[in-house]
Every structure is written in structure tokens, then in C-alpha cells.
Design a protein around this motif. Sequence first.
Motif, PDB file in Angstrom:
ATOM      1  N   GLY A 160      32.996  22.627  30.680  1.00  0.00           N
ATOM      2  CA  GLY A 160      33.854  22.054  31.768  1.00  0.00           C
ATOM      3  C   GLY A 160      35.116  22.585  31.761  1.00  0.00           C
ATOM      4  N   GLN A 161      35.227  23.938  30.070  1.00  0.00           N
ATOM      5  CA  GLN A 161      36.037  24.017  29.471  1.00  0.00           C
ATOM      6  C   GLN A 161      36.336  25.869  30.532  1.00  0.00           C
ATOM      7  N   TRP A 162      37.748  25.463  30.581  1.00  0.00           N
ATOM      8  CA  TRP A 162      38.431  26.310  31.338  1.00  0.00           C
ATOM      9  C   TRP A 162      37.949  28.359  30.939  1.00  0.00           C
ATOM     10  N   ALA A 163      37.106  28.669  31.763  1.00  0.00           N
ATOM     11  CA  ALA A 163      37.398  30.650  31.261  1.00  0.00           C
ATOM     12  C   ALA A 163      37.925  31.719  31.761  1.00  0.00           C
ATOM     13  N   GLU A 164      37.890  32.935  31.157  1.00  0.00           N
ATOM     14  CA  GLU A 164      37.644  33.779  32.289  1.00  0.00           C
ATOM     15  C   GLU A 164      36.677  34.656  32.141  1.00  0.00           C
ATOM     16  N   VAL A 165      36.173  35.292  33.137  1.00  0.00           N
ATOM     17  CA  VAL A 165      35.006  36.186  33.235  1.00  0.00           C
ATOM     18  C   VAL A 165      35.675  37.832  33.658  1.00  0.00           C
ATOM     19  N   TYR A 166      35.084  39.069  33.124  1.00  0.00           N
ATOM     20  CA  TYR A 166      35.634  40.501  33.539  1.00  0.00           C
ATOM     21  C   TYR A 166      34.407  40.623  33.142  1.00  0.00           C
ATOM     22  N   ILE A 167      33.803  40.915  34.820  1.00  0.00           N
ATOM     23  CA  ILE A 167      32.505  41.782  34.531  1.00  0.00           C
ATOM     24  C   ILE A 167      32.831  43.212  34.991  1.00  0.00           C
ATOM     25  N   GLU A 168      31.651  43.945  33.737  1.00  0.00           N
ATOM     26  CA  GLU A 168      31.888  45.842  34.114  1.00  0.00           C
ATOM     27  C   GLU A 168      30.569  45.627  35.424  1.00  0.00           C
ATOM     28  N   VAL A 169      32.092  47.024  36.365  1.00  0.00           N
ATOM     29  CA  VAL A 169      31.423  47.052  37.519  1.00  0.00           C
ATOM     30  C   VAL A 169      31.292  48.857  37.322  1.00  0.00           C
ATOM     31  N   GLY A 170      31.762  49.493  36.320  1.00  0.00           N
ATOM     32  CA  GLY A 170      31.405  50.769  36.526  1.00  0.00           C
ATOM     33  C   GLY A 170      32.310  51.576  35.409  1.00  0.00           C
ATOM     34  N   THR A 171      32.296  52.573  35.265  1.00  0.00           N
ATOM     35  CA  THR A 171      33.233  53.481  34.434  1.00  0.00           C
ATOM     36  C   THR A 171      33.888  55.149  34.775  1.00  0.00           C
ATOM     37  N   VAL A 172      35.137  55.742  34.633  1.00  0.00           N
ATOM     38  CA  VAL A 172      35.456  56.981  35.187  1.00  0.00           C
ATOM     39  C   VAL A 172      35.912  57.331  33.467  1.00  0.00           C
ATOM     40  N   THR A 173      35.410  58.959  33.764  1.00  0.00           N
ATOM     41  CA  THR A 173      35.627  59.292  32.693  1.00  0.00           C
ATOM     42  C   THR A 173      36.712  60.610  32.665  1.00  0.00           C
ATOM     43  N   ASN A 174      38.053  60.583  31.991  1.00  0.00           N
ATOM     44  CA  ASN A 174      38.554  62.021  31.543  1.00  0.00           C
ATOM     45  C   ASN A 174      39.428  61.486  33.360  1.00  0.00           C
TER      46      ASN A 174
END
Length: 367
Positions: free
Chosen positions: A265-279
Motif C-alpha cells: 500500500g506504500q505510495w510510489a512513482e514509476v517511470y517507464i522507459e519508452v525510447g531513447t533519442v541520441t545526439n
Amino acid sequence: MGKLFLCGSIVLAGLALAKFVVLAPREVSIAAVAVQDVVAEIQGTGTVATERQPRMGSKINGRIERVLADEGDFVKEGQLLAVLEDADLHHQVALARAQLEAARASAHRAKLDWERAKKLVVRDNAISEAEYDAYEEDYRVAESAVGVEEAELRYREFKLSETKVVSPVSGLVTKRWVDPGDAVVAGQPLLTVAETATIWVAADVDQRFAHKVLKGQPATVILRGRPDKPIRGEVYRVNPQADPITEEMRVEVTFPLPPDELQVGQWAEVYIEVGTVTNVLTVPKAAVLPFGNDKFVFVAGSDGKVRRAKVELGPTSPRLPFVPVTGDLQVGERVILKPIGLQGGETVRVAEAPAASSQGRQPESRP
């Protein structure tokens, strides 16, 4: 006369100061356009949960004798958690055993009588066929009685075993519902155990990003209780049905966590990686100013002249202070932070202590 001269001087000085304030260039903070790699992330918020949280319930009516686990204890599958008073059931088991022994003794005597009758028939027909059949019938009935008493004993032993409540999973006791002496009924929960084999955050994510979130994507979990220790995880499951009221969808992100640190039940944040852009060119988010559906940044030239540049924003992360851009910009150009009120064409004065550039590291995602 002197007083009039003094008043006039004050008025003229005030007008001169006002003119200076109005005409003086606005002081601004700037940051340099940078080139870097950006990991795009989608943010969600939710609570920590486990795949299974069974409530250990009593299968019979009775009274609690002992509770062998408490909230916060880690228990193993098959471990004894609670015991109900069982004196009456022990008595019933003893009685069933005695009745079984009596039935077996009766069956043994009936068998001996039947075997004796068979010998009499074979030897000299000393008994009639009807008498022989009666002996055989008595034996069959006695054997059936043994079977009935065996079944009764198994039933009583089974009911006795139900006074012992064991855990069906290995996990953490998250709730203790009873104490010794409490009367309980069949089905009433005694303890709740959260299985720790699979831990996840059940997070709500804006449904506009549903097409970007896929099972197996890497993610970062930040627990409210330990915000300085991000944990790597991955998308475990994506619920295909969105909430029509909140316009969000449920995403479950699994992550490793020691059992002694689990808080269901602890509150949490998630950050889902959906892609990478370079340079890519990046600017601080604080440098971007929207006008209608368009986005602009304001560039301070070496002479202080302001140039407005239209840009397109690329994918980024809510955790990052900068955003990828495309448009009429060059690496190293100075973009103005918080450019509200600027139109382009003005002259500005850059603050002596310039703000940090958009060049910077992304938030650390590994524990």
C-alpha cells in the motif's frame, strides 16, 4: 522660491529615474543549447502490491488458542500460523478410534464364525445352507461396519487438523485479525499474508500513452519511503481497459525488494522507459514558452538582442529538467529562462551569474 526650485528638481529626478527604469534592458537568466542523449519516460503513480495476499481463515467454528505469527513477520509456505482449541475434537477422535476397534473385533469374531460354518458344511453338512448364509451375511455386515468406522475416524481426524491454520504461501504477515481467546466462525480471516515472490506497483498512467507502454519495458520505481534509492524494474502487465472517469490505465511494474522493506500500500512513482533519442539539441524546460499550439524559445544574442525561435519538442522524462528540440537553434546559443512577456526584438541584459545550461546528466535510475 527656493522651495519651488527644490520641488521641481525632485520631480525632474523622478521622471528621469522612471524613464531609466522603463527603458533599461530587462535582466534575464540564460542557459546554453546543448547536445545529449535523452531517455524518454512515462510517469505513473500508484501503490505497492503483491500478486497474492491471501487471508488465512478458519475452516471451522471455534475459539483461538494460539496465534504464532504477528504483523511484520516473514513466514514460509506450510508454516503453522494459528491453533484453535481442540480438546473436544481430540475426544471425538478418541471415541471414533474406540468404535473402530470395536467394529474390527466384531468383524473378526464374525469371520471366525463364518469360517467354522464353512468347515461344518464341507465335513458333514452339520448345518443347513440357510444357517451358513446367515453366518456369511453377519461377516459381510461386520466388515461394512469396519469401513464405516474407518471413514468416521478419518473425518474426525480431518476436523481436528482444521484447528491448525498454516500459510499457503511464503510472505509477509500484513494483518493480524484475532487474538487468543477470540471466538471465530468458519471463513473468518485470522491473518493476511502478502506473498513476496512477485512485488509490483499498480500504477495509473495517462491513457494517451497506452500505445507506448509494453510488457517487459524497463522502468524505475521510486518509493515514497525511500525516495533517494530508485529501484530498477520492468513492466509486468498492462491492463487493456482504461478508466473512463480518470482517463487512466493500470500498469503493473515489478521490482525486487527485500521482504523486511515491503510495505503493502506504500505510495510510489514509476517511470517507464519508452525510447531513447541520441545526439539531439536540448534546452531547459523553463526556456520553452507556448503560444497557442506552438512552442517558442527566445535566444539572447551577443549584443543582447532577443530572437524568437519556433521549436518542436521531442520526447523526454518528467524527471529531466531539459527537453529535446528541433528548430532554428545552434549548439551553444543562449536561450532565456522564464521568457514570459518577451516578444522578440527586445534588448536584454544577461545576469552576471548565468543559470546552469541544459547540459546535464539524467536522473540516476539504478539503486
